[in-house]
Design a protein around this motif. Structure first.
Motif, short mmCIF file in Angstrom:
data_model
loop_
_atom_site.label_atom_id
_atom_site.label_comp_id
_atom_site.label_asym_id
_atom_site.label_seq_id
_atom_site.Cartn_x
_atom_site.Cartn_y
_atom_site.Cartn_z
N MET A 138 19.87 32.88 -35.50
CA MET A 138 18.95 32.20 -36.42
C MET A 138 17.95 33.19 -37.03
O MET A 138 17.53 33.04 -38.17
CB MET A 138 18.22 31.09 -35.67
N TYR A 139 17.55 34.19 -36.21
CA TYR A 139 16.54 35.15 -36.69
C TYR A 139 17.17 36.51 -36.99
O TYR A 139 16.47 37.51 -37.06
CB TYR A 139 15.42 35.30 -35.66
N GLN A 168 7.82 24.82 -43.71
CA GLN A 168 9.21 24.64 -44.17
C GLN A 168 9.25 24.25 -45.65
O GLN A 168 10.07 24.75 -46.41
CB GLN A 168 9.90 23.54 -43.34
N PHE A 217 8.45 27.28 -47.64
CA PHE A 217 9.61 28.18 -47.60
C PHE A 217 10.70 27.71 -48.57
O PHE A 217 11.26 28.51 -49.33
CB PHE A 217 10.16 28.23 -46.17
N ASP A 218 11.00 26.42 -48.54
CA ASP A 218 12.04 25.87 -49.43
C ASP A 218 11.69 26.07 -50.89
O ASP A 218 12.56 26.42 -51.72
CB ASP A 218 12.26 24.37 -49.15
N ARG A 222 12.09 29.69 -51.80
CA ARG A 222 13.51 30.07 -51.89
C ARG A 222 14.10 29.61 -53.23
O ARG A 222 14.86 30.36 -53.87
CB ARG A 222 14.29 29.44 -50.73
N PRO A 276 20.62 31.37 -41.75
CA PRO A 276 20.99 30.24 -42.62
C PRO A 276 20.02 29.94 -43.75
O PRO A 276 20.42 29.62 -44.86
CB PRO A 276 21.08 29.05 -41.64
N SER A 277 18.71 30.08 -43.46
CA SER A 277 17.72 29.70 -44.47
C SER A 277 17.64 30.72 -45.61
O SER A 277 17.29 30.38 -46.74
CB SER A 277 16.35 29.52 -43.83
N ILE A 278 17.97 31.99 -45.33
CA ILE A 278 17.89 33.04 -46.35
C ILE A 278 19.25 33.32 -46.99
O ILE A 278 19.35 33.83 -48.10
CB ILE A 278 17.34 34.35 -45.71
N GLN A 279 20.31 32.92 -46.29
CA GLN A 279 21.66 33.24 -46.74
C GLN A 279 21.95 32.89 -48.21
O GLN A 279 22.54 33.68 -48.94
CB GLN A 279 22.69 32.56 -45.83
#
Length: 577
Positions: A1-2, A63, A66-67, A70, A107-110
């Motif tokens: 995850m990190y 979150q 962050f979203d 992104r 996953p969040s940056i992918q």
């Protein structure tokens, strides 16, 4: 995850765990970690307690921030890919990829990393290899990135394409074996443009994009599969794929495919189901224009002409030309347009042999096809005209002309030994069936039992024949017609060819109510599946049995009808007043 945060010097969950393990005051350590790694915006610090009062968790707040960031970053990456000079924009994207690639498994940056790669025309090979080696990353990357991987990995590309090709063939076979039998809506009814909107063609078009190397790979797959299976649907896909790229104006591919203009012209003929004089001259120009040293293009042209939709158009045009020649008192050898149609039919039918032998030369046309077989077909047309005119004359003027019942030996021989004659002969039989010409059909039907490569028992011909036979539905009540059709033709091949078994069952499912009960019963017995029969045959036979059971009278109806004579009770006359 990190994954990858440490490489960028950003603290992650492991760092927090270590801090809490080695500290004496956990609460202060957590507060310090939040301060160091939170959103570094002075005005925000005073607003955060306000969120606490509303019961909004810090995680939910961070979150959402962050979203939002992104999404802004994704928009910015897409904008960079379009602005400024080409070298500058790609340099920016390459730098961004270098900085962010270590987070590709997070996953969040992918999505951001994948977006950067998507807009790079050439992703560094090292990174492509890392993506290819990880199944999850490979699955997540955009088709633009996959193209760069595929062009140097034919086996991997083949694994992606293979299920689509299998799906395509299955879809074609499902149409040919559809239970919906109709003369109006058959295998050849959809227009070329409608066909290439199909899922498989669209997916392959997207996978290829503007990449000539991938296009060549797909063509090589199609050639190999065509050689291995002799399945002509691969030829259809070859033409549909090229025309799909043509529709999207992918000039990078269309201009380098030597078959493009020929296929484009032929596509227009297929749309009209006829080759007119103007297009015939264009097609002839392409064929005559094949230069010495470029003969290999004939292999691709033959594959384009082997497409059943092309064969169908050429054969229909040939039959129409023959009818016109009868009216003009002209022989086939005197018609340049007819000779061109035969030339293209010959090239299409010789596709497999040409690609297999790698001898790229147009097949030689047999003179007897033009001087004997085609005039014989024209004589059949004349026989029909003569008989029809005779039938319309007043009874006293009628000549004693019965309809010819014998079939010339030469006709049968041509159908057995000459592929082009067989193809044209079969289309002539489809033509007379569509005209409801029972006499001509029964006359020529015995010639279909033995044909070149069993073409009369091919799925495409049987699909069209069963559709056309619906127009002769009332004839199925006649013993002579059913005996000729079923016993004399269909049942001769049912035991050795499962596809024929399926087509006969399809026909009976549609027309069983027209067939005489005694004949239907004998056909039901003859068509009963064996242990070796496939599931499709068994399923069709069960459907037919169920339909026939429903038609049987119920036991109550079958019992003897009671007498209609009823004894009436005596009714006394009312007393007069």
């Amino acid at each position: 995850m990190y994954a990858g945060l440490q490489e960028l010097g950003v603290a992650n969950g492991e760092d927090l765990k270590e801090t809490l393990t080695n500290c004496t005051e956990p609460l202060k350590a957590i507060e310090q970690f939040q301060t160091e790694n939170g959103v570094l915006l002075p005005s925000l610090q005073s607003a955060l307690p306000f969120l606490d009062l509303h019961g909004t968790p810090r995680l939910e707040f961070h979150q959402s921030v962050f979203d939002e960031l992104r999404e802004k970053l994704l928009e910015r990456v897409s904008a960079i890919a379009l602005e400024g000079k080409v070298e500058e924009r790609y340099k920016k994207l390459e730098d961004l990829l270098e900085k962010s690639f270590s987070l590709v498994k997070m996953p969040s940056i992918q999505p951001v990393v994948m977006c950067v790669m998507k807009h790079l025309p050439k992703v560094p090979e090292k990174k492509l290899k890392l993506v290819m080696a990880d199944k999850d990353l490979y699955k997540a990357c955009a088709v633009e990135v996959k193209r760069q991987i595929w062009q140097d990995n034919q086996a991997l590309f083949g694994d992606e394409v293979s299920p689509l090709l299998k799906q395509y063939i299955l879809e074609k076979e499902n149409i040919l074996f559809s239970n919906d039998i109709s003369v109006l809506h058959n295998f050849f009814s959809p227009s070329p443009k409608t066909r290439r909107q199909g899922e498989v063609v669209q997916k392959l078009t997207q996978m290829i994009g503007k990449n000539v190397k991938l296009y060549d790979m797909v063509l090589q797959f199609l050639r190999t599969l065509f050689l291995r299976t002799r399945n002509v649907h691969y030829c259809t896909l070859r033409a549909e794929l090229l025309m799909s790229l043509h529709d999207l104006e992918i000039n990078e591919i269309c201009t380098v495919d030597p078959c493009h203009k020929f296929t484009w012209c032929l596509d227009a003929c297929i749309r009209e189901k006829f080759v007119d004089n103007k297009r015939a001259r264009e097609l002839q120009g392409f064929l005559d224009g094949v230069k010495k040293g470029q003969e290999q293009v004939l292999g691709d042209l033959s594959m384009i002409l082997c497409d059943p939709f092309a064969i169908n158009t050429l054969a229909l045009s040939t039959i129409r030309h023959l009818q016109d020649l009868v009216g003009q008192d002209t022989l086939p050898r005197e018609s340049p347009d007819l000779l061109l149609l035969l030339r293209m039919l010959s090239l299409g039918q010789g596709a497999w042999d040409m690609i297999d032998s790698q001898v790229f030369k147009e097949p030689k046309m047999e003179a007897e096809l033009i001087t004997k077989f085609l005039p014989m077909l024209m004589s059949f047309v004349v026989d029909d005209h003569t008989f029809n005119v005779d039938q319309k004359l007043p009874s006293e003027e009628k000549g004693p002309i019965p309809y010819p019942s014998t079939i010339p030996e030469a006709f049968t021989k041509f159908l057995q030994e000459n592929r082009i004659a067989c193809e044209i002969g079969l289309y002539y039989i489809l033509h007379i069936t569509k005209q409801r010409n029972k006499n001509a059909f029964l006359r020529l039907l015995p010639g279909l039992v033995e044909t070149f490569s069993d073409l009369a028992f091919s799925d495409i011909f049987l699909h069209l024949l069963t559709g056309n036979l619906t127009l002769l539905g009332d004839e199925f009540a006649l013993e002579e017609f059913c005996t000729s059709l079923f016993d004399g033709f269909f049942l001769t091949a049912c035991s050795r060819k499962e596809n024929v078994h399926r087509h006969v069952l399809r026909l009976l499912l549609h027309l069983h109510h027209k067939v005489a009960p005694a004949k239907l019963e004998s056909l039901q017995k003859a068509l009963e599946p064996t242990k070796q029969s496939g599931e499709a045959v068994k399923e069709l036979y069960n459907q037919l049995t169920e339909k026939l059971e429903l038609r049987k009278p119920s036991p109550a109806e079958a019992t003897e009808t009671p007498s209609m004579e009823l004894t009436l009770p005596t009714v006394p006359t009312p007393a007069s007043r």
